[in-house]
Design an enzyme around this catalytic site. Structure first.
Site, short mmCIF file in Angstrom:
data_model
loop_
_atom_site.label_atom_id
_atom_site.label_comp_id
_atom_site.label_asym_id
_atom_site.label_seq_id
_atom_site.Cartn_x
_atom_site.Cartn_y
_atom_site.Cartn_z
N SER A 183 5.97 5.38 -9.88
CA SER A 183 5.52 4.19 -9.16
C SER A 183 6.08 4.29 -7.75
O SER A 183 7.04 5.05 -7.51
CB SER A 183 6.09 2.94 -9.85
N TYR A 230 13.30 -2.51 -12.80
CA TYR A 230 12.12 -1.63 -12.80
C TYR A 230 12.27 -0.49 -11.79
O TYR A 230 11.94 0.66 -12.10
CB TYR A 230 10.87 -2.47 -12.49
P1 NAP Z 1 -0.46 -1.95 -19.18
O1 NAP Z 1 -1.91 -2.26 -19.05
O2 NAP Z 1 0.48 -3.03 -19.57
O3 NAP Z 1 -0.30 -0.71 -20.18
C1 NAP Z 1 0.95 -0.29 -20.65
C2 NAP Z 1 0.72 0.68 -21.80
O4 NAP Z 1 2.01 1.16 -22.23
C3 NAP Z 1 0.04 0.03 -22.99
O5 NAP Z 1 -0.98 0.87 -23.47
C4 NAP Z 1 1.15 -0.09 -24.03
O6 NAP Z 1 0.63 0.11 -25.34
C5 NAP Z 1 2.03 1.10 -23.64
N1 NAP Z 1 3.39 0.92 -24.15
C6 NAP Z 1 4.30 -0.02 -23.79
N2 NAP Z 1 5.42 0.11 -24.53
C7 NAP Z 1 5.18 1.15 -25.40
C8 NAP Z 1 5.92 1.75 -26.42
N3 NAP Z 1 7.16 1.33 -26.75
N4 NAP Z 1 5.38 2.79 -27.10
C9 NAP Z 1 4.13 3.25 -26.81
N5 NAP Z 1 3.38 2.70 -25.83
C10 NAP Z 1 3.89 1.67 -25.15
O7 NAP Z 1 0.11 -1.39 -17.78
P2 NAP Z 1 -0.38 -0.20 -16.81
O8 NAP Z 1 -0.45 -0.76 -15.46
O9 NAP Z 1 -1.55 0.49 -17.36
O10 NAP Z 1 0.91 0.74 -16.87
C11 NAP Z 1 0.87 2.11 -17.21
C12 NAP Z 1 1.98 2.86 -16.47
O11 NAP Z 1 1.76 2.79 -15.07
C13 NAP Z 1 3.38 2.30 -16.70
O12 NAP Z 1 4.29 3.38 -16.82
C14 NAP Z 1 3.65 1.51 -15.43
O13 NAP Z 1 5.02 1.38 -15.17
C15 NAP Z 1 2.93 2.39 -14.42
N6 NAP Z 1 2.60 1.71 -13.17
C16 NAP Z 1 1.79 0.60 -13.16
C17 NAP Z 1 1.51 -0.02 -11.94
C18 NAP Z 1 0.65 -1.26 -11.85
O14 NAP Z 1 0.66 -1.94 -10.81
N7 NAP Z 1 -0.09 -1.63 -12.87
C19 NAP Z 1 2.03 0.50 -10.75
C20 NAP Z 1 2.82 1.63 -10.79
C21 NAP Z 1 3.09 2.23 -12.00
P3 NAP Z 1 1.06 -0.75 -26.65
O15 NAP Z 1 1.54 -2.09 -26.16
O16 NAP Z 1 -0.21 -0.80 -27.45
O17 NAP Z 1 2.12 0.06 -27.31
#
Ligand code: NAP
Length: 252
Positions: A138, A151
């Protein structure tokens, strides 16, 4: 046309939602055999469709990761791509008001989970002609903002692990890419604010945020370069976002 013997195998953690789900779909559309891992298996199964394999995975639990990797080994001789995407943020409070449980979960998911998965999958990645590890970092991996220490600390760690892996794997045909997005509209903020819809909506108010598909595109680009080309890092932000905390918002 890739046959089932020549199709590259991609494993995506957190494929039940957001960036992971979009990435799994993009990879599948482009000929990869995709295996998704997440806790919400039914939701992930629907996202992946018939061609994908949806396996239960909690990256924070060693035994769950072991069972997942064992199943991968039963189904495939090797894997070509591991996308360590499972992760997220919890809370937005100053350090002196930190919530222990939020910090522990963030460390277990973003850092320990990534380590368990990488360590577990490396033997299978090493059996591929060319392996590729993609870590979801990120802009929080190199910027800080008030209330974000929990975070930003874990995403700084993801950056450190990615860079260390590149040193440790040097000499092997395994690429390491860190994807570092800014604001992407997914369930990320709903999770961060423990289901507070208003707080989550406010994060994206007055600007056009990135979509999960925008990030999936970048991941697809990185993993489809010729094998000698290593995209080390990609930083992707909405044009309205200069830093984590300087965002140009239109008020109507
Ligand atoms: P999201 O829609 O909340 O998706 C998060 C995913 O992580 C879900 O599929 C969830 O699946 C999975 N997850 C969470 N805890 C888990 C666990 N213990 N075991 C297995 N899977 C788990 O958020 P997103 O934005 O797509 O985030 C994906 C990645 O991108 C993350 O690493 C986040 O930090 C990074 N990121 C996001 C942003 C943003 O602005 N959205 C920016 C920078 C980086 P289940 O709940 O079904 O397990």
């Amino acid at each position: 046309m890739a046959t089932s013997r020549t199709r590259r195998v991609a494993v995506v953690t957190g494929a039940s939602s957001g960036i992971g789900s979009a990435t799994a779909k993009a990879l599948a559309r482009n000929g990869f055999r995709v295996v998704g891992g997440a806790r919400r298996v039914e939701r992930m199964r629907k996202a992946l469709g018939e061609g994908g394999v949806a396996l239960e995975l909690d990256v924070t639990r060693r035994e769950s990761v072991d069972a997942f990797v064992e199943e991968l080994g039963r189904r495939f001789r090797h894997i070509d791509v591991l996308v360590n995407n499972a992760g997220g943020a919890l809370g937005l409070t100053p350090v002196d008001q930190s919530n222990d449980d939020d910090w522990i979960t963030m460390w277990e998911t973003n850092v320990l989970g990534l380590m368990y998965m990488t360590r577990g999958c490396l033997p299978l990645l090493r059996r591929a002609r060319h392996g590729h590890i993609v870590n979801l970092g990120s802009i929080a991996g190199f910027e800080t903002y008030k209330g974000g220490a929990g975070y930003t600390a874990v995403k700084h760690a993801v950056r450190a692990i990615s860079r260390t892996l590149r040193l440790e794997l040097n000499g092997e045909p395994i690429r390491v890419t860190e994807i570092a997005p800014g604001l992407v509209e997914t369930d990320f903020s709903m999770v961060r604010f423990h289901g507070d819809r208003q707080a989550a909506k406010a994060v994206y108010a007055g600007l056009k945020p990135l979509t999960a598909d925008d990030i999936a595109d970048c991941i697809l680009f990185a993993v489809t370069r010729p094998p000698h080309v290593d995209i080390d890092e990609m930083v992707i932000r909405p044009v309205a976002q200069a830093t984590s905390y300087q965002v140009a918002r239109k008020t109507t």
